[in-house]
Design an enzyme around this catalytic site. Structure first.
Site, PDB file in Angstrom:
ATOM      1  N   GLU A 125       0.821  -1.092   0.027  1.00  0.00           N
ATOM      2  CA  GLU A 125      -0.141   0.073   0.027  1.00  0.00           C
ATOM      3  C   GLU A 125       1.088   1.236  -0.043  1.00  0.00           C
ATOM      4  OE1 GLU A 125      -2.956  -0.620  -0.734  1.00  0.00           O
ATOM      5  OE2 GLU A 125      -2.855  -2.730  -0.408  1.00  0.00           O
ATOM      6  N   GLU A 167      -0.611  -1.068 -10.437  1.00  0.00           N
ATOM      7  CA  GLU A 167      -0.358  -1.908  -9.290  1.00  0.00           C
ATOM      8  C   GLU A 167       1.354  -2.096  -9.579  1.00  0.00           C
ATOM      9  OE1 GLU A 167      -1.790  -2.923  -6.737  1.00  0.00           O
ATOM     10  OE2 GLU A 167      -3.850  -2.434  -7.690  1.00  0.00           O
ATOM     11  N   PHE A 172     -17.414  -6.538  -8.442  1.00  0.00           N
ATOM     12  CA  PHE A 172     -19.026  -6.111  -8.563  1.00  0.00           C
ATOM     13  C   PHE A 172     -19.360  -5.158  -7.527  1.00  0.00           C
ATOM     14  CE2 PHE A 172     -19.171 -10.924  -9.344  1.00  0.00           C
ATOM     15  CZ  PHE A 172     -19.865 -10.727 -10.666  1.00  0.00           C
TER      16      PHE A 172
END
Length: 820
Positions: free
Chosen positions: A604, A633, A737
């Protein structure tokens, strides 16, 4: 770290009444003398030396936030770090039209439409005290409540709509007349909505949910109107077609091209009836996405397993027992202790992972595994119909835009194409399959040698447990026994020391400088070699399953921007969030981390570095903004590699009680164990990525196959051990989703190729050569971290590496090169 929130019913955008908004509008109109084109915006604080305790933001005209609508986005369900990272949202909207002339007549009629003067005064007082509408640089997280969301967001949207209409009326195809006011306009919404959305992720409650659900349609509607603005689109197109095009910088060219592409994807070219249908789809997708994530959180919180007999949790390490007892205390079992219980097991990551890896009680493992794999798949929290509706609407959206499927829409703004993504996934699958088969054979043999009754018929809830036992046996490493060497304070100190060595920055904790949402949150200032501040970030490290969503992520607070400069010369400085969900301190012990949690923090921080160390002054492409999703990423996965670097590991690995350094022999074993079950772990990620593409390319909503049929079909090629029949993992697949990875989960593997190859530049230079490492680190900073979205990611990579990327380094790091 792009899309947003939901529910199944469609209803018109929320409207604010004249009674609520007129007093605010009157003040705005008076303050601007009806010149709505004068964009009121925040400009960053004039920063002073970092040693000064008076480094506080000065008052500004309004709020500010980065342009690109970025929201925390889950990273992988499994990577080498179990990390979950950043998530860009792309929601758009269309509120009711109101002309500039109507604004003036609207304000003229305030006194006649407000029922009572006292009521108007009350409304005005509410606006004046609403923390969302106050002037700030660091959001007032300690004072924002659910009650502020409705009036704050509605007032802001009304104001921004008037500003947009004025911009459309006066726009010219010139940078100061188009891009700069556009950046200022969208920045205001992004900072406020970003603060509210962040609180929902880390401090969720029913009142906040209800408030966000009510105002979200208006927010989505405004973004749609902005994204479908033909005056703005035509102005960008005029810049693209002008004779001055070649003279523009790379960053400005990227902004123009991105705006044109996004406008088309937002439906700017659709006819009126089709645009209306498109907008309804976007509103519905936003509601569905939000509801999906809420169901997962609620289902995760709902499961609690109370245990009173210590024999039932035999094998759980002391840290897990301490956490389970601490959870029990929080649930009313005041006398619970780690030694005698009672204990409460949850589906939150620290608890779930401990049970799956260490509980000798196979029945307990099965119960917890089944509960986890069936989250949000039944009753009021069932996500199955939401999945079906999301896939149906995404396909309809793609067809409206002229694409064959939603994956093509997704790839329109990425490095890869559907074919290239599928090609990479298949290449990696072939390289991973045989090693994964051998992994399973080795596991069965080991379990049999240990006398395990289940050895001949291992189930899904046995894999993590026996994998840990095999790893302990093969490498003489017990991950739980390593926790005392990885206390959070020491890990952070080592991480910041590495950042200083590689990138020439200093990170200093400055708690108290900015308001926070929880007492555990830490705040940091980042300075360059001269001591001048260049960025800030929040760090929220611990799991809070009652209010905080799972996983880990990085998110923007504000981005670097020349346009939003306070003094007209220094750009606004970036601010970031870093959020994890590791085990909190237990008793008088600090947070003691597993090695995977260490990797997560490094991961992170890599995202945060790209946001904070950008040198792009054009706000629309600074940091992570406008970076293609399958490249974003790269910095995060790059940083994970340093966890295996000897000097780095030794700097973070200090026993929290004795101060003893990380044992050299254990470091060597950890290094040797890096490729343990690499084939199996690679296949797991490939399954998620392949299933994602399959659902967004070939799956036909309402057709003969269900989404679970597709899952099982994909699993045949990507899982050595088939899923259990009741597996409903898709109901918890927030990445595609409830987040920004739809038809983009492959990005983890795509970016992993880039990140491994980037790290190999340091290996080539010599990891033991401090000067070479520093030189390479500075070059990484000046390219990968500094250029942001102002240059195509492939060009940025080539500028750093001197050539195009190769998958060789990734396969070598994973021990799979010989297979290829």
């Amino acid at each position: 770290m792009r899309s947003e929130k939901i529910l199944t019913a469609h209803y018109p955008p929320a409207r604010i009444t004249q009674f609520h908004i007129q007093p605010l509008l009157l003040l705005i109109l008076m303050a601007t003398r009806f010149s709505l084109s004068r964009s009121i915006h925040f400009q960053p604080v004039c920063l002073i030396k970092p040693s000064s305790s008076s480094l506080l933001p000065k008052p500004s005209k309004f709020l500010s936030y980065p342009y690109h609508s970025l929201k925390s986005r889950p990273c992988p369900l499994w990577s080498s770090s179990f990390s979950l990272c950043l998530l860009r949202f792309r929601s758009h909207a269309k509120p009711p039209h109101r002309s500039i002339s109507s604004v003036r007549s609207f304000s003229d009629s305030v006194s006649s439409t407000v029922p009572e003067a006292s009521s108007a005064a009350a409304v005005m007082a509410n606006v004046e005290t609403n923390p969302l509408l106050k002037e700030f640089y660091f959001p007032p997280f300690d004072s924002i409540e659910a009650e502020h969301v409705r009036p704050g967001i509605r007032a802001l949207l009304e104001k921004l709509e008037f500003e947009l209409e004025e911009l459309e009326r006066t726009v010219e195809p010139k940078w100061p007349k188009l891009v700069e006011p556009l950046e200022k306009l969208v920045d205001k919404l992004a900072v406020v909505w970003g603060a509210v959305s962040h609180l929902k992720a880390v401090k969720d409650n029913a009142e906040l949910r209800a408030a966000i659900e009510e105002v979200q349609p208006g927010k989505v509607a405004f973004e749609l109107k902005l994204g479908q603005s033909k005056p703005l689109y035509n102005a960008f197109r005029a810049i693209r077609e002008s004779s001055d095009w070649d003279a523009l910088s790379d960053a400005r060219k990227r902004i123009v091209e991105s705006q044109l592409k996004e406008a088309v994807l937002n439906g700017v070219a659709l006819e009126d009836d089709k645009r209306e249908e498109f907008n309804k789809i976007e509103q519905e997708l936003a509601k569905l996405s939000q509801k999906f994530g809420e169901n997962v959180l609620d289902a995760t919180k709902k499961f609690e397993k109370l245990i009173t007999d210590k024999n039932e949790i035999e094998g759980l390490p002391a840290t897990a027992l301490g956490l389970a007892a601490q959870t029990a205390v929080s649930k009313g079992h005041e006398n619970a202790t780690a030694e005698s219980g009672p204990w409460i097991i949850t589906l939150d990551a620290p608890s779930f992972t401990a049970v799956m890896q260490h509980a000798k009680n196979r029945t307990l493992r099965e119960e917890v595994y089944r509960a986890y794999l069936s989250r949000a798949s039944s009753g009021d929290l069932d996500n199955t119909p939401i999945i079906d509706q999301i896939l149906k609407l995404r396909l309809e959206k793609a067809k409206l835009l002229g694409y064959n499927n939603y994956a093509e829409v997704s790839m329109a703004t990425k490095m890869a194409t559907v074919e290239k993504a599928e090609e990479l996934l298949e290449k990696l699958r072939i390289a991973s399959w045989n090693p994964a088969v051998k992994d399973m054979e080795d596991l069965k043999i080991f379990a049999k040698n240990q006398g395990a009754s289940e050895a001949e018929d291992l189930s899904n809830w046995d894999i993590s447990f026996w994998s840990e036992r095999l790893r302990e046996s093969k490498y003489d490493i017990n991950e739980e026994e390593l926790r005392p060497y990885f206390s959070l304070p020491k890990v952070m100190d080592g991480l910041f020391s590495l950042a200083n060595n590689l990138f020439g920055i200093n990170v200093e904790q400055t708690n108290g400088l900015a308001p926070v949402w929880n007492s555990d949150v830490q705040f940091y200032r980042v300075s360059d070699y001269s001591g001048s501040p260049i960025a800030f970030f929040y760090f929220d490290p611990y799991s809070r399953p009652s209010e905080k969503r799972g996983g880990a992520w990085m998110d923007e607070v504000v981005g670097r921007s020349r346009v939003l400069s306070r003094d007209g010369s220094s750009p606004r400085l970036p601010v970031a969030h870093m959020v994890c969900n590791q085990m909190p301190p237990v008793g008088d012990k600090p947070s003691l981390m597993t090695f995977r949690e260490v990797e997560t923090v490094f991961h992170e921080f890599g995202h945060a570095l790209q946001h904070m160390l950008t040198k792009q002054d054009e706000g629309l492409v600074a940091g992570i903004r406008n970076v293609e999703w399958d490249a974003v990423e790269l910095p995060s996965q790059f940083m994970e590699n340093w966890c295996y670097h000897r000097d780095t590991l030794m700097s973070i690995g200090k026993h929290y009680e004795t101060g003893e350094s990380f044992p050299e022999d254990i470091y060597k074993k950890l290094l040797a164990a890096r490729t343990f079950r690499a084939g199996s772990q690679s296949l797991r990620q490939l399954k998620f990525a392949t299933l994602d593409l399959e659902l967004h390319t070939k799956y036909v909503p309402g057709g003969p196959e269900s989404v679970y049929d597709v899952d099982r079909r994909v699993s045949e090629k990507t899982q050595v051990l088939p899923p259990i029949p009741e597996d409903k993992f898709l109901c918890g697949f927030i990445h595609i989703f409830g987040g920004g990875y739809a038809a983009g989960y492959y990005s983890y593997k795509w970016a992993e190729v880039l990140s491994a190859d980037a790290f190999s530049a340091f290996e080539d230079a010599g990891l033991d050569n401090d000067k070479a490492v520093k030189d390479t680190g500075r070059r990484f900073r000046e390219t990968i971290l500094a250029l942001g979205g102002g240059k195509a990611p492939l060009d940025v990579f080539v500028e750093f590496r001197g050539r195009e990327p190769s998958p060789e380094a990734l396969l070598r790091h994973n021990g799979l090169l010989q297979v290829v």
